[in-house]
Scaffold this motif. Structure first.
Motif, PDB file in Angstrom:
ATOM      1  N   TYR A 345     -14.256  44.898 -46.597  1.00 38.83           N
ATOM      2  CA  TYR A 345     -13.790  43.499 -46.625  1.00 38.83           C
ATOM      3  C   TYR A 345     -14.916  42.471 -46.479  1.00 38.83           C
ATOM      4  O   TYR A 345     -14.907  41.458 -47.178  1.00 38.83           O
ATOM      5  CB  TYR A 345     -12.718  43.250 -45.553  1.00 38.83           C
ATOM      6  CG  TYR A 345     -11.476  44.108 -45.700  1.00 38.83           C
ATOM      7  CD1 TYR A 345     -11.056  44.566 -46.951  1.00 38.83           C
ATOM      8  CD2 TYR A 345     -10.707  44.461 -44.590  1.00 38.83           C
ATOM      9  CE1 TYR A 345      -9.932  45.370 -47.088  1.00 38.83           C
ATOM     10  CE2 TYR A 345      -9.576  45.257 -44.719  1.00 38.83           C
ATOM     11  CZ  TYR A 345      -9.190  45.707 -45.962  1.00 38.83           C
ATOM     12  OH  TYR A 345      -8.076  46.498 -46.082  1.00 38.83           O
ATOM     13  N   PRO A 346     -15.905  42.690 -45.590  1.00 42.16           N
ATOM     14  CA  PRO A 346     -16.962  41.676 -45.463  1.00 42.16           C
ATOM     15  C   PRO A 346     -17.730  41.417 -46.769  1.00 42.16           C
ATOM     16  O   PRO A 346     -18.362  40.377 -46.917  1.00 42.16           O
ATOM     17  CB  PRO A 346     -17.886  42.258 -44.384  1.00 42.16           C
ATOM     18  CG  PRO A 346     -16.974  43.116 -43.559  1.00 42.16           C
ATOM     19  CD  PRO A 346     -16.030  43.729 -44.554  1.00 42.16           C
ATOM     20  N   GLU A 385     -12.313  38.345 -44.821  1.00 44.06           N
ATOM     21  CA  GLU A 385     -13.748  38.637 -44.836  1.00 44.06           C
ATOM     22  C   GLU A 385     -14.117  39.449 -43.595  1.00 44.06           C
ATOM     23  O   GLU A 385     -15.112  40.174 -43.570  1.00 44.06           O
ATOM     24  CB  GLU A 385     -14.582  37.347 -44.914  1.00 44.06           C
ATOM     25  CG  GLU A 385     -16.071  37.630 -45.143  1.00 44.06           C
ATOM     26  CD  GLU A 385     -16.873  36.394 -45.539  1.00 44.06           C
ATOM     27  OE1 GLU A 385     -16.370  35.275 -45.359  1.00 44.06           O
ATOM     28  OE2 GLU A 385     -18.014  36.569 -46.034  1.00 44.06           O
ATOM     29  N   THR A 386     -13.315  39.338 -42.559  1.00 37.23           N
ATOM     30  CA  THR A 386     -13.548  40.121 -41.347  1.00 37.23           C
ATOM     31  C   THR A 386     -13.172  41.578 -41.602  1.00 37.23           C
ATOM     32  O   THR A 386     -12.135  41.858 -42.191  1.00 37.23           O
ATOM     33  CB  THR A 386     -12.697  39.566 -40.196  1.00 37.23           C
ATOM     34  OG1 THR A 386     -13.156  38.243 -39.915  1.00 37.23           O
ATOM     35  CG2 THR A 386     -12.829  40.414 -38.945  1.00 37.23           C
ATOM     36  N   TYR A 388     -14.332  45.974 -40.214  1.00 41.47           N
ATOM     37  CA  TYR A 388     -14.689  46.812 -39.072  1.00 41.47           C
ATOM     38  C   TYR A 388     -15.775  47.804 -39.444  1.00 41.47           C
ATOM     39  O   TYR A 388     -15.702  48.444 -40.488  1.00 41.47           O
ATOM     40  CB  TYR A 388     -13.465  47.591 -38.575  1.00 41.47           C
ATOM     41  CG  TYR A 388     -12.466  46.719 -37.859  1.00 41.47           C
ATOM     42  CD1 TYR A 388     -12.500  46.590 -36.471  1.00 41.47           C
ATOM     43  CD2 TYR A 388     -11.512  46.009 -38.579  1.00 41.47           C
ATOM     44  CE1 TYR A 388     -11.585  45.773 -35.811  1.00 41.47           C
ATOM     45  CE2 TYR A 388     -10.594  45.187 -37.928  1.00 41.47           C
ATOM     46  CZ  TYR A 388     -10.642  45.074 -36.545  1.00 41.47           C
ATOM     47  OH  TYR A 388      -9.753  44.267 -35.899  1.00 41.47           O
ATOM     48  N   LYS A 393     -15.259  44.974 -34.717  1.00 38.90           N
ATOM     49  CA  LYS A 393     -14.973  43.872 -35.626  1.00 38.90           C
ATOM     50  C   LYS A 393     -16.268  43.193 -36.090  1.00 38.90           C
ATOM     51  O   LYS A 393     -17.137  42.897 -35.270  1.00 38.90           O
ATOM     52  CB  LYS A 393     -14.129  42.856 -34.863  1.00 38.90           C
ATOM     53  CG  LYS A 393     -13.312  41.944 -35.708  1.00 38.90           C
ATOM     54  CD  LYS A 393     -12.410  41.143 -34.765  1.00 38.90           C
ATOM     55  CE  LYS A 393     -11.418  40.320 -35.567  1.00 38.90           C
ATOM     56  NZ  LYS A 393     -10.512  39.584 -34.673  1.00 38.90           N
ATOM     57  N   VAL A 394     -16.381  42.957 -37.384  1.00 35.80           N
ATOM     58  CA  VAL A 394     -17.539  42.216 -37.917  1.00 35.80           C
ATOM     59  C   VAL A 394     -17.033  41.146 -38.873  1.00 35.80           C
ATOM     60  O   VAL A 394     -16.170  41.403 -39.705  1.00 35.80           O
ATOM     61  CB  VAL A 394     -18.559  43.145 -38.629  1.00 35.80           C
ATOM     62  CG1 VAL A 394     -19.323  43.993 -37.628  1.00 35.80           C
ATOM     63  CG2 VAL A 394     -17.881  44.061 -39.656  1.00 35.80           C
ATOM     64  N   ASN A 395     -17.558  39.934 -38.748  1.00 36.21           N
ATOM     65  CA  ASN A 395     -16.996  38.809 -39.497  1.00 36.21           C
ATOM     66  C   ASN A 395     -17.543  38.655 -40.908  1.00 36.21           C
ATOM     67  O   ASN A 395     -16.937  37.975 -41.725  1.00 36.21           O
ATOM     68  CB  ASN A 395     -17.226  37.512 -38.724  1.00 36.21           C
ATOM     69  CG  ASN A 395     -16.338  37.468 -37.492  1.00 36.21           C
ATOM     70  OD1 ASN A 395     -15.137  37.737 -37.581  1.00 36.21           O
ATOM     71  ND2 ASN A 395     -16.919  37.182 -36.342  1.00 36.21           N
ATOM     72  N   ASN A 396     -18.680  39.268 -41.176  1.00 31.91           N
ATOM     73  CA  ASN A 396     -19.299  39.114 -42.495  1.00 31.91           C
ATOM     74  C   ASN A 396     -20.364  40.195 -42.662  1.00 31.91           C
ATOM     75  O   ASN A 396     -20.598  40.985 -41.742  1.00 31.91           O
ATOM     76  CB  ASN A 396     -19.922  37.712 -42.622  1.00 31.91           C
ATOM     77  CG  ASN A 396     -20.764  37.377 -41.393  1.00 31.91           C
ATOM     78  OD1 ASN A 396     -21.655  38.152 -41.033  1.00 31.91           O
ATOM     79  ND2 ASN A 396     -20.475  36.271 -40.732  1.00 31.91           N
ATOM     80  N   GLU A 399     -23.237  40.263 -40.043  1.00 33.03           N
ATOM     81  CA  GLU A 399     -22.868  40.941 -38.787  1.00 33.03           C
ATOM     82  C   GLU A 399     -22.735  42.449 -38.990  1.00 33.03           C
ATOM     83  O   GLU A 399     -23.117  43.246 -38.138  1.00 33.03           O
ATOM     84  CB  GLU A 399     -21.538  40.382 -38.257  1.00 33.03           C
ATOM     85  CG  GLU A 399     -21.689  39.045 -37.577  1.00 33.03           C
ATOM     86  CD  GLU A 399     -20.377  38.574 -36.943  1.00 33.03           C
ATOM     87  OE1 GLU A 399     -20.226  37.361 -36.825  1.00 33.03           O
ATOM     88  OE2 GLU A 399     -19.511  39.422 -36.580  1.00 33.03           O
ATOM     89  N   TRP A 400     -22.175  42.818 -40.104  1.00 33.64           N
ATOM     90  CA  TRP A 400     -22.037  44.241 -40.471  1.00 33.64           C
ATOM     91  C   TRP A 400     -23.410  44.912 -40.379  1.00 33.64           C
ATOM     92  O   TRP A 400     -23.571  45.972 -39.774  1.00 33.64           O
ATOM     93  CB  TRP A 400     -21.511  44.276 -41.901  1.00 33.64           C
ATOM     94  CG  TRP A 400     -21.014  45.536 -42.536  1.00 33.64           C
ATOM     95  CD1 TRP A 400     -19.726  45.781 -42.923  1.00 33.64           C
ATOM     96  CD2 TRP A 400     -21.774  46.697 -42.954  1.00 33.64           C
ATOM     97  NE1 TRP A 400     -19.638  47.014 -43.545  1.00 33.64           N
ATOM     98  CE2 TRP A 400     -20.875  47.592 -43.571  1.00 33.64           C
ATOM     99  CE3 TRP A 400     -23.117  47.060 -42.866  1.00 33.64           C
ATOM    100  CZ2 TRP A 400     -21.273  48.826 -44.092  1.00 33.64           C
ATOM    101  CZ3 TRP A 400     -23.504  48.294 -43.378  1.00 33.64           C
ATOM    102  CH2 TRP A 400     -22.590  49.160 -43.983  1.00 33.64           C
TER     103      TRP A 400
END
Ligand SMILES: [Ca+2]
Ligand SMILES: [Ca+2]
Length: 466
Positions: A345-346, A385-386, A388, A393-396, A399-400
């Motif tokens: 998703y991100p 966009e968030t 895992y 949890k990663v927002n983008n 962060e991923w």
């Protein structure tokens, strides 16, 4: 194009989270070294368990109704594993815990720890068998890092030194050889390590040098960033987190960090090292709305986990939602996609190739799915966009990449690459304690400097004992 979805053959499967939970319980077990235990650790053939798996059964949330959900199972497994540690499930005289630690199968009586009585003095008079042998290691080092064997005179000179001076000589030679073209230059040792991460295709090579017939991206930029992060005490994690690019000069090869490159369009705020290079996006996202292939490639290349082999499964409850109607909720697919889809998703706003808007290629496009892919399914625009990574949890993508780069999986994968290159194979159960010590120091003491880690690696018995 690679298949958009991953589905497993057969319908009766082992619990997908089992390997991940097992490895969180026993992170330094050899079965978890750069991989995860295969199904037959606990099963004859899923769902039928072997004697070790059968012994766990009664300890798995004994009062909960069957079948257990994946979440309940994952929660109960560590307790069950602990409960049977002192038992000897397969009756081979070695407890389950010792087998787990030594890397033999606790469900197979023919698999027992070997007490290596192989190393008797005098067996091989030319080398110091079973201990690190400087002469042997030195020879190997010059071949591996400089690409040339030592001369007779060099070997004689080494032999005349004290043990401490021999090690100092090896350290100096390592530092000298890692400046060689053989190590850092085009198609040298570092580039070899980068091949499976970058997956170059000559036809699509852009840029003046070695230009292909259908140029898409200049992946020599990706090699340059990879090599830069592996050299000169740089932080190896930046291969997946860098906000900069790397320019390569030749004769001799030199890599320099630069804030922009004409060949790389990604805006700084959305950059995550090679994961968001032009080549990675064009080649791994390509035409897809849901860039699963880009996410799984990054997971495999930099974190060492191959979802297609059921590695690194951290099922997220309620997933997969199948926003793009790819059919991933079928039971055989959901096992992998409960991890893969939230991992993807991100990447929803990272554009690959789109024939309707050439200026969007390899760019971050806010509302990319809404703009270009709303025809794919009625709910695709609901894709968040968030996502895992490792259940976190990663927002983008930025962060991923940070969560990934700071994980044990990153350090293990990075050191495994060098172990395979230099020792010649993935760490064996006998080498596991040295391997674990090496990646832990890489992550801690050495602050992700490959150069410093290599000085440890050449001191291991795995490298230096003939
Ligand atoms: Ca046993
Ligand atoms: Ca056994």
């Amino acid at each position: 194009m690679l298949a958009a979805t991953l589905c497993l053959a057969g319908d009766a499967l082992a619990k997908p989270p089992a390997g991940g939970v097992f490895c969180s319980t026993y992170p330094s077990a050899p079965a978890c070294t750069g991989q995860q235990p295969s199904c037959n650790y606990c099963h004859v053939a899923p769902p039928q368990r072997n004697v070790f798996g059968a012994g766990l059964g009664p300890h798995l949330a004994p009062n909960a109704p069957r079948p257990l959900s994946d979440t309940d199972f994952a929660y109960a497994l560590p307790t069950a594993l602990k409960a049977v540690e002192l038992e000897d499930a397969d009756g081979d005289g070695v407890s389950n815990l010792v087998e787990i630690q030594r890397g033999t199968f606790p469900g197979d009586p023919t698999s027992v720890p070997a007490d290596t009585g192989l190393c008797q003095a005098g067996e091989n008079p030319r080398y110091d068998v079973c201990r690190h042998d400087a002469r042997f290691a030195y020879k190997r080092l010059l071949l591996d890092f400089c690409g040339v064997p030592p001369t007779y005179a060099q070997l004689e000179e080494l032999s005349a030194l004290s043990r401490d001076d021999q090690l100092a000589r090896m350290d100096a030679e390592l530092d000298r050889c890692t400046t060689s073209e053989f190590w850092r230059g085009k198609n040298g040792q570092l580039w070899k390590l980068a091949h499976p991460k970058i997956r170059p295709v000559g036809t699509f090579k852009a840029g003046e040098e070695d230009k292909g017939s259908n140029p898409l991206g200049d992946y020599y930029d990706d090699y340059a960033l990879y090599a830069y992060t592996q050299l000169d005490d740089h932080d190896a994690r930046e291969v997946m987190t860098a906000k900069y690019f790397v320019r390569r000069e030749t004769h001799p090869t030199r890599y320099t960090a630069v804030p922009t490159l004409p060949t790389q369009p990604m805006e700084e705020a959305y950059r995550a090292g090679n994961i968001t290079s032009r080549w990675s996006l064009l080649y791994f996202v390509m035409f897809s709305a849901m860039p699963r292939n880009a996410a799984s490639q990054a997971y495999r290349a930099y974190l060492g986990l191959d979802i297609a082999k059921q590695e690194g499964l951290f099922s997220v409850p309620g997933e997969p939602r199948d926003y793009d109607h790819a059919g991933v909720t079928a039971p055989a697919c959901a096992a992998c996609h409960a991890t893969l889809d939230p991992l993807t998703y991100p990447f929803r706003n990272y554009q690959g190739i789109n024939i309707y808007d050439l200026s969007s290629w390899a760019r971050y496009v806010p509302n990319r799915l809404e703009k270009f892919y709303s025809y794919v399914s009625p709910i695709i625009t609901q894709t968040p966009e968030t996502g895992y990574l490792f259940g976190q949890k990663v927002n983008n993508v930025v962060e991923w990449a940070q969560v990934g780069a700071n994980s044990d999986a990153f350090a293990i994968a990075a050191v495994t690459d060098y172990w395979k290159l230099l020792v010649g194979h993935p760490p064996t159960p006998e080498e596991n304690s040295e391997f674990v010590a090496t990646w832990k120091r890489f992550k801690g003491t050495h602050q992700y400097s490959v150069q410093r880690m290599l000085h440890d690696l050449i001191r291991t018995e795995a490298y230096g004992a003939p």
